[in-house]
Design an enzyme around this catalytic site. Structure first.
Site, PDB file in Angstrom:
ATOM      1  N   CYS A 208       0.830  -1.199   0.000  1.00  0.00           N
ATOM      2  CA  CYS A 208       0.000   0.000   0.000  1.00  0.00           C
ATOM      3  C   CYS A 208       0.868   1.255   0.000  1.00  0.00           C
ATOM      4  O   CYS A 208       1.450   1.622   1.022  1.00  0.00           O
ATOM      5  CB  CYS A 208      -0.906  -0.038   1.236  1.00  0.00           C
ATOM      6  SG  CYS A 208      -1.798   1.481   1.519  1.00  0.00           S
TER       7      CYS A 208
ATOM      8  N   CYS B 282      -0.204   4.085   2.363  1.00  0.00           N
ATOM      9  CA  CYS B 282       0.064   3.825   3.791  1.00  0.00           C
ATOM     10  C   CYS B 282       1.552   4.026   4.103  1.00  0.00           C
ATOM     11  O   CYS B 282       1.893   4.581   5.131  1.00  0.00           O
ATOM     12  CB  CYS B 282      -0.300   2.391   4.187  1.00  0.00           C
ATOM     13  SG  CYS B 282      -1.816   1.774   3.481  1.00  0.00           S
ATOM     14  N   ASP B 283       2.428   3.543   3.233  1.00  0.00           N
ATOM     15  CA  ASP B 283       3.854   3.458   3.587  1.00  0.00           C
ATOM     16  C   ASP B 283       4.784   4.306   2.725  1.00  0.00           C
ATOM     17  O   ASP B 283       5.972   4.423   3.034  1.00  0.00           O
ATOM     18  CB  ASP B 283       4.321   1.986   3.467  1.00  0.00           C
ATOM     19  CG  ASP B 283       3.447   1.058   4.295  1.00  0.00           C
ATOM     20  OD1 ASP B 283       3.075   1.455   5.406  1.00  0.00           O
ATOM     21  OD2 ASP B 283       3.129  -0.052   3.819  1.00  0.00           O
TER      22      ASP B 283
END
Ligand code: NAP
Length: 309
Positions: A135, A138-139
């Site tokens: 993701c 997200c990261d």
């Protein structure tokens, strides 16, 4: 309706399909509960940008999911962080067992969605959270100004590559064939950003020490192997259905594990419906919402008959 049951309808999974099913269930008069193992939104939370959901020119996946939750919560009770473990089919009702208790219901919508497919190569599990991600939204932040690769050639991979490039990562896309599967519009955007693409190539191994330091790439055409120095590996090679409940209940699935439904989202089991990505097909937020609405409406119609029996 209801009678002996706690609810008329329980919706399992609160992605776009589940939230919409919950909202339509209550609006049609069904006492409805939505149960979600994580937080509302499902995989749509991870979409960097959604540009094809009608009414929104461009919206972040998480923002859209939050808006949906806000709207759905005005109607329907949603229990987050409560995983459904199994569903027992009884003579009339069904009992939904969660990790916190159990509920008796007259009908169920399964909208458990999909999960990220794994590459299945050496190092993938070991470096999870230490350079391997599924993701970008997200990261991605942790990899700004660093070299990363995105694996895959579909819409998700291209979107992830564009997002990472945009926040300042040095992005290489690696794809196993010589052409992308992603929609033309995204491919054009990718060309314009100048993301480097390694064609006909696969990742054979992910290497590192405490964190990822590189990948072993195999060029299938040239039949050579080399090592690419990267710090982040974003795997975006498609999805697999989250179908454990369907298996446990004996719901009919296709050869890829997606639930088979009719045009009213009915499964092979009476008063059990499925909606959203778990049914396969065109996996888009707009489709998931539509299927959720159709499933709840079918449940309402079937429960009207059920209650007079
Ligand atoms: P996808 O369309 O199934 O694409 C998966 C990609 O990964 C394909 O390019 C495939 O290669 C590659 N792949 C699969 N297994 C692999 C493996 N073991 N090793 C290396 N590469 C592998 O999946 P997706 O991109 O996640 O999209 C899923 C669905 O969501 C699609 O229906 C898509 O249209 C939709 N979606 C839409 C948008 C949008 O903006 N409209 C955004 C995200 C997702 P091959 O091409 O060779 O098969």
């Amino acid at each position: 309706m209801k009678k002996g049951a706690d609810y008329d309808l329980i919706v399992v999974g609160a992605g776009p399909a589940g939230m919409t099913a919950g909202m339509y269930g209550v609006r049609s008069g069904l006492e409805t509960l939505v149960v979600e193992k994580g937080i509302c939104g499902g995989l749509s939370n991870e979409a960097p940008e959604i540009e094809n959901y009608p009414g929104f020119k461009k919206v972040g996946g998480m923002e859209l999911a939050e808006k949906m939750k806000e709207q759905a919560s005005e109607y329907v009770e949603i229990k987050e962080l409560e995983a459904v473990k199994r569903i027992e089919l009884m003579e009339k009702e069904m009992r939904v067992f969660t990790e916190k208790g159990s509920y008796l219901t007259n009908a169920v919508v399964i909208s458990t969605g999909t999960k990220h497919r794994r590459l299945g190569v050496k190092g993938e599990e070991g470096f999870l959270g230490r350079g391997i991600s599924y993701c970008a939204t997200c990261d991605g932040f942790f990899f700004r100004d660093k070299p990363v690769i995105v694996v895959g050639g579909g819409d998700s991979a291209v979107r992830e590559a564009l997002y990472l490039r945009n926040i300042g990562c040095e992005v290489t896309l690696i794809h196993r064939r010589g052409e992308l599967r992603a929609e033309r519009y995204l491919q054009k955007n990718l060309e314009e950003t100048g993301v480097h693409i390694l064609w006909n190539s696969v990742v054979k191994e992910i290497k590192g020490d405490k964190a990822v330091r590189g990948v072993v790439r195999y060029d299938k055409k040239k039949e050579i192997e080399d090592e690419l120095p990267v710090e982040g590996v974003f795997v975006s090679i498609g999805e697999e259905p989250v179908n454990e409940l369907a298996v446990q209940m004996g719901i009919m699935m296709d050869k890829n594990g997606y639930i088979i439904v009719d045009k009213s989202q009915r499964t092979n089991l009476e008063r059990v419906y499925a909606a959203g990505d778990i049914t396969g097909g065109v996996r888009q937020v707009v489709v998931a919402c539509a299927e959720g609405a159709i499933a709840a409406t079918a449940a309402y119609n079937d429960l009207l008959e059920f209650s007079v029996k």
